[in-house]
Design an enzyme around this catalytic site. Structure first.
Site, PDB file in Angstrom:
ATOM      1  N   GLU B  67     -16.663  18.718  22.023  1.00 15.62           N
ATOM      2  CA  GLU B  67     -16.215  19.511  20.873  1.00 15.62           C
ATOM      3  C   GLU B  67     -15.600  20.841  21.283  1.00 15.62           C
ATOM      4  O   GLU B  67     -14.566  21.259  20.781  1.00 15.62           O
ATOM      5  CB  GLU B  67     -17.391  19.753  19.911  1.00 15.62           C
ATOM      6  CG  GLU B  67     -17.856  18.520  19.133  1.00 15.62           C
ATOM      7  CD  GLU B  67     -18.687  17.556  19.965  1.00 15.62           C
ATOM      8  OE1 GLU B  67     -19.047  17.891  21.114  1.00 15.62           O
ATOM      9  OE2 GLU B  67     -18.980  16.452  19.471  1.00 15.62           O
ATOM     10  N   HIS B 136     -27.670  16.074  10.720  1.00 12.96           N
ATOM     11  CA  HIS B 136     -26.397  15.569  10.193  1.00 12.96           C
ATOM     12  C   HIS B 136     -26.159  15.952   8.742  1.00 12.96           C
ATOM     13  O   HIS B 136     -25.303  15.366   8.090  1.00 12.96           O
ATOM     14  CB  HIS B 136     -26.351  14.041  10.280  1.00 12.96           C
ATOM     15  CG  HIS B 136     -26.167  13.498  11.657  1.00 12.96           C
ATOM     16  ND1 HIS B 136     -27.159  13.502  12.605  1.00 12.96           N
ATOM     17  CD2 HIS B 136     -25.093  12.941  12.253  1.00 12.96           C
ATOM     18  CE1 HIS B 136     -26.709  12.946  13.724  1.00 12.96           C
ATOM     19  NE2 HIS B 136     -25.456  12.599  13.540  1.00 12.96           N
TER      20      HIS B 136
END
Ligand SMILES: Cc1ncc(C[n+]2csc(CCOP(=O)(O)OP(=O)(O)O)c2C)c(N)n1
Ligand SMILES: [Mg+2]
Lengths: 341, 334
Positions: B67, B136
């Site tokens: 990322e 999440h």
């Protein structure tokens, strides 16, 4: 992976010297001396409280910036670290603009918003001055990606230290640069220390070029106390990258003579170690060699010193005379101007 | 007989985002999408499904799992003349790129004294409600809104999902777009010729005189549903969709507060240090004497998101809770 190289001139002791060769040698020496004297002035101005914040000096490592920049063209891009005065000077940012930046003046190359660690210049495609260790490497990748997608045969040259090579981003970036065959020239300035941590305490494999090679890219290591060796190695790397063969990793083996920053009492190494390395000073060794080869004279070196002193004195006078940005401008440059913020 | 719907078409939020990207990719050669599984997989929420077939793997670029590096590469590509759209699977993973987002994306223009702007788009899914537990499900858009130098968009409607991206791509500065994953399947109507929409103003989504409910993203629909129920009881709530958390369009909610004199903020973020705290503070600073009651907030409970359905429901703002708080607020006398 290639091994350490020797210089073109190493075995050419007694022979005639072309004017071009002489000019180039003078240029290399002049460049290194400019950086060395500039840094000395910065240290002095720091003590005089003219410069504040963090200040990281480049003494001992000049051959890296000088040698590598020789291989770049004005169209190429440079991403550097917080120890980037030498790179900025070599890229063509004026000593005055850099010093004005450190004075926090609005005529500085980053309008006084950046300081010593964040020098920027659009005209020379100098993308900082990044003070997050390893943080500039992905940006270099992106610049190279943009070039590749736009079919521009340019090189993005990214400088970082041995310490940065322990960061995750370094490894992510080597992987991605090889995967996407990006035109990045990785220059690892291995000065054996990350602040006070010697390389043996931070890397499982201290041969960084060998480690980098495991990602499948072409790598080389060079004795970076030898400016001509760096230049030759960088030339080879830049030609490789420019020709579209993908990224290239060059480990420049060097040493930092001064403290990490102005706050570092240097508890982690001995004076003797530093003195030993100073015998290999790139300016000292190169000027000695040029003198003994008859490429230049003491008078030439004296002239270089005079020029450097003059340039730096003018830069100081310029920075002194520059102005402070009005406080009303404080929140400028958070967003581009003329847009709702 | 015309019902005004003949110029409308129905599509999902997911399709709206995809169309916006397709449009941008067609109109501007500099635009490309990169992220994890955006290409061959079709996007982890299927948002970019089909794009790789049309635009190829150069412009719909699958990245390795890194990322920080692909966000940083997005910055570099933007500096190098491209218009990258970087997709991060979910906001929780964006934390691996938090360094690039805060230390580089948001600072480049300023650190360079105005020399280098970064026209980068970062899209990511956010929000809870799908039993994905504590790594999440979070809603961190308000947290990113703390950072000067970036813009933070939270499109709630299909229209905004379709129209904000194009405007964001025209922006010279970095824009983060938070797409609540609970909205991807939501259907809505769009005019056939729907175009770009602005990215710096809030909208009154429902007019009302008795009280203002300020919300954004998926919580907006809980507020609107609550307002419908309350209307049957004779309480008319005005519902404001912030749309953009930075820059914050305070004019719209301050004006509304001045009309209704009561404000409830519904925010999927955690209460402490949230965007709801910011909105509340601004109302206190700038509309204090307009208020007949203290500003109230309904936020997510301050726990990492639990997995169990009943606990997750209890942790998130709920319509029933909104109704209950509104009733109490309008009953209180100023
Ligand atoms: C991400 C991050 N961690 C820590 C620091 C603090 N820090 C500044 S310089 C430095 C050492 C970096 O060493 P190296 O990459 O070898 O570069 P050098 O200073 O030797 O040129 C550290 C740890 C930082 N700036 N950024
Ligand atoms: Mg080092």
């Amino acid at each position: 992976m290639k091994t350490e190289r020797t210089t073109k001139l190493a075995s050419a002791e007694k022979r005639s010297v072309s004017p071009m060769e002489r000019e180039h040698a003078l240029h290399l020496l002049r460049s290194m001396i400019r950086i060395r004297r500039f840094e000395a002035k910065c240290a002095e101005l720091y003590s005089a409280m003219k410069i504040r914040g963090f200040l990281h000096l480049y003494d001992g490592e000049e051959a890296v910036a000088v040698g590598v920049m020789e291989a770049l063209t004005p169209e190429d891009a440079v991403v550097a670290t917080y120890r980037e005065h030498g790179h900025a000077l070599m890229r063509g940012i004026s000593a005055g603009a850099i010093l004005a930046e450190m004075y926090g003046k609005q005529e500085g190359c980053s309008r006084g918003r950046g300081g010593s660690m964040h020098l920027f210049d659009d005209k020379t495609r100098f993308y900082g001055g990044n003070a997050i260790v390893g943080g500039g490497i992905p940006i270099a990748l992106g610049l190279a990606l943009a070039d590749k997608m736009q079919n521009k045969p340019r090189v993005t040259c990214c400088f970082f230290g041995d310490g940065a090579a322990a960061e995750g981003e370094f490894h992510e970036c080597l992987n991605l640069a090889v995967l996407w065959q990006l035109p990045v020239f990785f220059v690892c300035e291995n000065n054996l220390y990350a602040m006070g941590t010697a390389i043996r305490y931070s890397h499982s494999v201290t041969d960084l070029a060998r480690r980098a090679a495991s990602y499948g890219l072409t790598t080389a290591a060079v004795d970076a106390m030898d400016v001509q060796a760096v230049e030759a190695a960088a030339e080879e790397a830049a030609v490789f990258v420019r020709s579209g063969k993908g990224p290239y990793f060059l480990e420049c083996r060097t040493y930092r003579f001064r403290a990490h920053s102005m706050f570092d009492p240097e508890l982690y190494r001995t004076k003797a170690e530093v003195e030993e390395w100073k015998k290999r000073c790139p300016i000292l060794t190169f000027s000695r060699k040029c003198l003994s080869d008859g490429i230049m004279s003491d008078a030439d070196i004296g002239e270089i010193e005079r020029e450097a002193a003059l340039e730096i004195n003018e830069a100081v006078a310029y920075a002194e005379a520059c102005t402070l940005e009005p406080v009303e401008d404080l929140t400028r440059f958070v967003y581009s101007e003329g847009r709702p913020a | 007989m015309s019902n005004g719907m003949e110029h409308m078409r129905k599509l999902t939020y997911r399709e709206a985002v995809r169309e916006a990207m397709r449009d941008a990719l067609r109109k501007d050669e500099r635009v490309f999408l990169m992220g994890e599984d955006v290409g061959r997989y079709g996007g982890c929420f299927a948002v970019s499904k089909g794009l790789i077939e049309e635009f190829g793997p150069e412009r719909i670029r699958d990245t390795p799992l890194c990322e920080s590096t692909f966000v940083g590469a997005g910055i570099g590509a933007a500096l190098g003349g491209m218009r990258p759209i970087v997709e991060i699977m979910t906001v929780n993973f964006s934390l691996l790129a938090a360094d690039q987002i805060l230390n580089n994306t948001a600072t480049y223009l300023h650190m360079s004294g105005g020399l280098f702007n970064v026209p980068l788009i970062i899209r990511m899914a956010t929000g809870g409600g799908r039993q994905l537990a504590a790594q999440h499900s979070h809603c961190l858009s308000g947290w990113y809104a703390h950072i000067p130098g970036i813009k933070v968009l939270t499109p709630a409607t299909v229209e905004d999902a379709r129209g904000m991206l194009w405007t964001a791509l025209d922006d010279p500065d970095p824009v983060l777009i938070f797409e609540n994953s609970g909205l991807y399947n939501m259907e809505g109507f769009l005019p056939i010729d729907a175009g770009p929409v602005d990215i710096d103003s809030a909208r009154v989504r429902r007019a009302g005189k008795d009280l203002t409910i300020i919300s954004y993203s998926a919580s907006l629909f809980k507020a609107l549903d609550a307002a419908e129920t309350l209307s049957k009881e004779g309480i008319e709530a005005e519902v404001i969709d912030l749309r953009t958390l930075r820059p914050l369009d305070e004019r719209t909610f301050l004006d509304s507060a001045a009309r209704t004199h009561r404000v409830l903020i519904v925010d999927e973020g955690w209460r402490s240090g949230s965007i709801s705290a910011e909105v509340s503070a601004r109302i206190m600073e700038k509309a204090f004497f307009e208020l007949d009651a203290a500003v109230e907030r309904i936020c997510s409970a301050e726990v990492p998101m639990p997995y169990a359905k009943h606990l997750e429901e209890a942790a998130l703002p709920r319509m029933e809770k909104i109704i209950e708080v509104v009733r109490k607020m309008v009953r209180s006398h100023g």
